[in-house]
Design a protein around this motif. Sequence first.
Motif, PDB file in Angstrom:
ATOM      1  N   THR A  45       0.812  -1.222   0.000  1.00  0.00           N
ATOM      2  CA  THR A  45       0.000   0.000   0.000  1.00  0.00           C
ATOM      3  C   THR A  45       0.848   1.275   0.000  1.00  0.00           C
ATOM      4  O   THR A  45       0.353   2.353   0.296  1.00  0.00           O
ATOM      5  N   ASP A  46       2.135   1.142  -0.319  1.00  0.00           N
ATOM      6  CA  ASP A  46       3.023   2.306  -0.284  1.00  0.00           C
ATOM      7  C   ASP A  46       3.132   2.931  -1.681  1.00  0.00           C
ATOM      8  O   ASP A  46       3.854   2.445  -2.541  1.00  0.00           O
ATOM      9  N   ASP A  47       2.428   4.033  -1.881  1.00  0.00           N
ATOM     10  CA  ASP A  47       2.417   4.661  -3.202  1.00  0.00           C
ATOM     11  C   ASP A  47       3.702   5.423  -3.510  1.00  0.00           C
ATOM     12  O   ASP A  47       3.977   5.749  -4.664  1.00  0.00           O
ATOM     13  N   ASP A  48       4.467   5.736  -2.449  1.00  0.00           N
ATOM     14  CA  ASP A  48       5.701   6.494  -2.694  1.00  0.00           C
ATOM     15  C   ASP A  48       6.799   5.616  -3.278  1.00  0.00           C
ATOM     16  O   ASP A  48       7.727   6.108  -3.904  1.00  0.00           O
ATOM     17  N   VAL A  49       6.705   4.314  -3.027  1.00  0.00           N
ATOM     18  CA  VAL A  49       7.698   3.390  -3.584  1.00  0.00           C
ATOM     19  C   VAL A  49       7.190   2.884  -4.923  1.00  0.00           C
ATOM     20  O   VAL A  49       6.118   2.294  -5.019  1.00  0.00           O
ATOM     21  N   ARG A  50       7.963   3.140  -5.971  1.00  0.00           N
ATOM     22  CA  ARG A  50       7.509   2.764  -7.312  1.00  0.00           C
ATOM     23  C   ARG A  50       8.146   1.480  -7.799  1.00  0.00           C
ATOM     24  O   ARG A  50       7.600   0.793  -8.661  1.00  0.00           O
ATOM     25  N   VAL A  51       9.330   1.175  -7.279  1.00  0.00           N
ATOM     26  CA  VAL A  51      10.072  -0.009  -7.721  1.00  0.00           C
ATOM     27  C   VAL A  51      10.766  -0.614  -6.499  1.00  0.00           C
ATOM     28  O   VAL A  51      11.219   0.131  -5.619  1.00  0.00           O
ATOM     29  N   ILE A  52      10.835  -1.948  -6.456  1.00  0.00           N
ATOM     30  CA  ILE A  52      11.497  -2.630  -5.338  1.00  0.00           C
ATOM     31  C   ILE A  52      12.706  -3.391  -5.882  1.00  0.00           C
ATOM     32  O   ILE A  52      12.607  -4.066  -6.911  1.00  0.00           O
ATOM     33  N   LEU A  53      13.828  -3.245  -5.187  1.00  0.00           N
ATOM     34  CA  LEU A  53      15.045  -3.960  -5.588  1.00  0.00           C
ATOM     35  C   LEU A  53      15.448  -4.858  -4.419  1.00  0.00           C
ATOM     36  O   LEU A  53      15.507  -4.405  -3.273  1.00  0.00           O
ATOM     37  N   LEU A  54      15.723  -6.110  -4.734  1.00  0.00           N
ATOM     38  CA  LEU A  54      16.033  -7.084  -3.688  1.00  0.00           C
ATOM     39  C   LEU A  54      17.419  -7.640  -3.956  1.00  0.00           C
ATOM     40  O   LEU A  54      17.721  -8.049  -5.085  1.00  0.00           O
ATOM     41  N   THR A  55      18.262  -7.666  -2.920  1.00  0.00           N
ATOM     42  CA  THR A  55      19.594  -8.226  -3.118  1.00  0.00           C
ATOM     43  C   THR A  55      20.123  -8.813  -1.816  1.00  0.00           C
ATOM     44  O   THR A  55      19.429  -8.789  -0.800  1.00  0.00           O
ATOM     45  N   GLY A  56      21.323  -9.390  -1.886  1.00  0.00           N
ATOM     46  CA  GLY A  56      21.901 -10.019  -0.705  1.00  0.00           C
ATOM     47  C   GLY A  56      23.166  -9.301  -0.275  1.00  0.00           C
ATOM     48  O   GLY A  56      23.955  -8.860  -1.120  1.00  0.00           O
ATOM     49  N   ALA A  57      23.387  -9.187   1.035  1.00  0.00           N
ATOM     50  CA  ALA A  57      24.587  -8.514   1.538  1.00  0.00           C
ATOM     51  C   ALA A  57      25.814  -9.413   1.355  1.00  0.00           C
ATOM     52  O   ALA A  57      25.706 -10.637   1.347  1.00  0.00           O
ATOM     53  N   GLY A  58      26.956  -8.770   1.207  1.00  0.00           N
ATOM     54  CA  GLY A  58      28.211  -9.522   1.273  1.00  0.00           C
ATOM     55  C   GLY A  58      28.781  -9.976  -0.050  1.00  0.00           C
ATOM     56  O   GLY A  58      29.966 -10.286  -0.132  1.00  0.00           O
ATOM     57  N   GLY A  59      27.953 -10.059  -1.071  1.00  0.00           N
ATOM     58  CA  GLY A  59      28.480 -10.404  -2.389  1.00  0.00           C
ATOM     59  C   GLY A  59      28.671 -11.889  -2.651  1.00  0.00           C
ATOM     60  O   GLY A  59      28.806 -12.303  -3.792  1.00  0.00           O
ATOM     61  N   ARG A  60      28.692 -12.735  -1.592  1.00  0.00           N
ATOM     62  CA  ARG A  60      28.879 -14.175  -1.846  1.00  0.00           C
ATOM     63  C   ARG A  60      27.566 -14.870  -2.160  1.00  0.00           C
ATOM     64  O   ARG A  60      27.572 -15.982  -2.684  1.00  0.00           O
ATOM     65  N   VAL A 188      26.434  -6.195 -11.183  1.00  0.00           N
ATOM     66  CA  VAL A 188      25.050  -6.609 -10.920  1.00  0.00           C
ATOM     67  C   VAL A 188      24.254  -5.505 -10.225  1.00  0.00           C
ATOM     68  O   VAL A 188      23.155  -5.144 -10.645  1.00  0.00           O
ATOM     69  N   LEU A 189      24.839  -4.969  -9.154  1.00  0.00           N
ATOM     70  CA  LEU A 189      24.078  -3.976  -8.381  1.00  0.00           C
ATOM     71  C   LEU A 189      23.839  -2.709  -9.188  1.00  0.00           C
ATOM     72  O   LEU A 189      22.736  -2.158  -9.189  1.00  0.00           O
ATOM     73  N   SER A 190      24.871  -2.255  -9.913  1.00  0.00           N
ATOM     74  CA  SER A 190      24.679  -1.020 -10.678  1.00  0.00           C
ATOM     75  C   SER A 190      23.673  -1.244 -11.801  1.00  0.00           C
ATOM     76  O   SER A 190      22.838  -0.377 -12.079  1.00  0.00           O
ATOM     77  N   ALA A 191      23.714  -2.430 -12.436  1.00  0.00           N
ATOM     78  CA  ALA A 191      22.737  -2.705 -13.509  1.00  0.00           C
ATOM     79  C   ALA A 191      21.322  -2.737 -12.939  1.00  0.00           C
ATOM     80  O   ALA A 191      20.376  -2.210 -13.538  1.00  0.00           O
ATOM     81  N   ALA A 192      21.178  -3.351 -11.758  1.00  0.00           N
ATOM     82  CA  ALA A 192      19.845  -3.443 -11.148  1.00  0.00           C
ATOM     83  C   ALA A 192      19.350  -2.066 -10.732  1.00  0.00           C
ATOM     84  O   ALA A 192      18.184  -1.718 -10.927  1.00  0.00           O
ATOM     85  N   ARG A 193      20.269  -1.260 -10.180  1.00  0.00           N
ATOM     86  CA  ARG A 193      19.864   0.097  -9.762  1.00  0.00           C
ATOM     87  C   ARG A 193      19.466   0.929 -10.971  1.00  0.00           C
ATOM     88  O   ARG A 193      18.475   1.659 -10.941  1.00  0.00           O
ATOM     89  N   GLU A 194      20.243   0.801 -12.037  1.00  0.00           N
ATOM     90  CA  GLU A 194      19.934   1.588 -13.236  1.00  0.00           C
ATOM     91  C   GLU A 194      18.553   1.203 -13.771  1.00  0.00           C
ATOM     92  O   GLU A 194      17.729   2.056 -14.101  1.00  0.00           O
ATOM     93  N   LEU A 195      18.294  -0.112 -13.816  1.00  0.00           N
ATOM     94  CA  LEU A 195      16.975  -0.555 -14.281  1.00  0.00           C
ATOM     95  C   LEU A 195      15.881  -0.041 -13.345  1.00  0.00           C
ATOM     96  O   LEU A 195      14.842   0.454 -13.796  1.00  0.00           O
ATOM     97  N   ALA A 196      16.124  -0.133 -12.026  1.00  0.00           N
ATOM     98  CA  ALA A 196      15.119   0.317 -11.055  1.00  0.00           C
ATOM     99  C   ALA A 196      14.806   1.796 -11.262  1.00  0.00           C
ATOM    100  O   ALA A 196      13.641   2.203 -11.261  1.00  0.00           O
ATOM    101  N   HIS A 197      15.849   2.608 -11.463  1.00  0.00           N
ATOM    102  CA  HIS A 197      15.608   4.045 -11.636  1.00  0.00           C
ATOM    103  C   HIS A 197      14.935   4.343 -12.970  1.00  0.00           C
ATOM    104  O   HIS A 197      14.117   5.258 -13.066  1.00  0.00           O
ATOM    105  N   THR A 198      15.256   3.545 -13.982  1.00  0.00           N
ATOM    106  CA  THR A 198      14.549   3.720 -15.262  1.00  0.00           C
ATOM    107  C   THR A 198      13.055   3.466 -15.064  1.00  0.00           C
ATOM    108  O   THR A 198      12.207   4.252 -15.495  1.00  0.00           O
TER     109      THR A 198
END
Length: 260
Positions: A45-60, A188-198
């Motif tokens: 129900t959060d209208d301010d969030v338009r896109v959700i990005l999910l990832t894992g900490a640590g890189g492994r 990976v993270l930069s590609a995902a962020r770029e897509l999310a912001h697009t």
Amino acid sequence: MHYTTIRYEVEDGVATITLDRPDVLNAMNGAMRQELTACFTGLVTDDDVRVILLTGAGGRAFSAGADVRDFVEPQAPTRHRETRRRVEFRQVMDRCPQPIIAAIRGYALGGGLELALACDIRIAADDAQLGLTEINLAIIPGGGGTQRLPRLIGRGKALEMILTGMRVRGDEAFRLGIVERVVPAAEVLSAARELAHTLASKAPIALRYAKEAVVKGLELPLADGLRIEQDLSTLLRTTEDRLEGARAFLEKRRPKWTGR
Ligand code: COA
């Protein structure tokens, strides 16, 4: 809300959820399931969030799946069922109107891959390791894997993966259609962020309705899906953003969306 097993940040309409138990390759315990459920429930129900990005900490790892240390205690079936019912975060994800992007580095195994499968678009590292490995622990995927994987890649390959517990690299996962993009791990993270912001830069209601049409339509016979598409596209003709989009095009400027 204060979380201990995940991190939650919102910037420019993009919410980033980071699974944050890197010492155990972001394995999921009860606390993480509860926190993910609470977090996604708020996002529905959060209208301010338009896109959700999910990832894992640590890189492994994105996530190495269920915390196997919870498996050594015998479990009463009814208690297990009732507990799981309260933390069905993947089903809450299905109700999120926002597109959900998974950024996968390292391992996405068992429930970790099932979490990625519940996302809308997956970006993986070429050397990521993906698999539904539950069979090796004498169980089967219980977080949607037996249903979502064959819907993505077909019955034969899904069965091969689920019955053998085999792992595939990110580049192979891309070839099979398990992930939508593959990039070097460092990107990976930069590609995902770029897509999310697009995606976050698109007109908010159109973005949501586009997801709704595809996701709901896939569950329906074609004629009913086409009806949903018609209804949603008709509704979009009533928005202020539609007028703004047309005007901005004609005036050769960038549109300013208001989400109305
Ligand atoms: N649950 C609990 N702990 C886990 C875990 C899981 N699913 N996956 C990894 N860990 C822990 C390991 O026990 C280890 O902890 P330790 O340092 O205290 O010994 C730590 O994370 C690092 O894992 P490790 O096994 O040492 O790394 P690796 O690179 O040798 O192997 C994996 C990585 C992912 C191949 C291996 O950890 C693995 O097979 N994990 C289980 C995956 C699985 O079966 N998931 C589905 C569950 S249904």
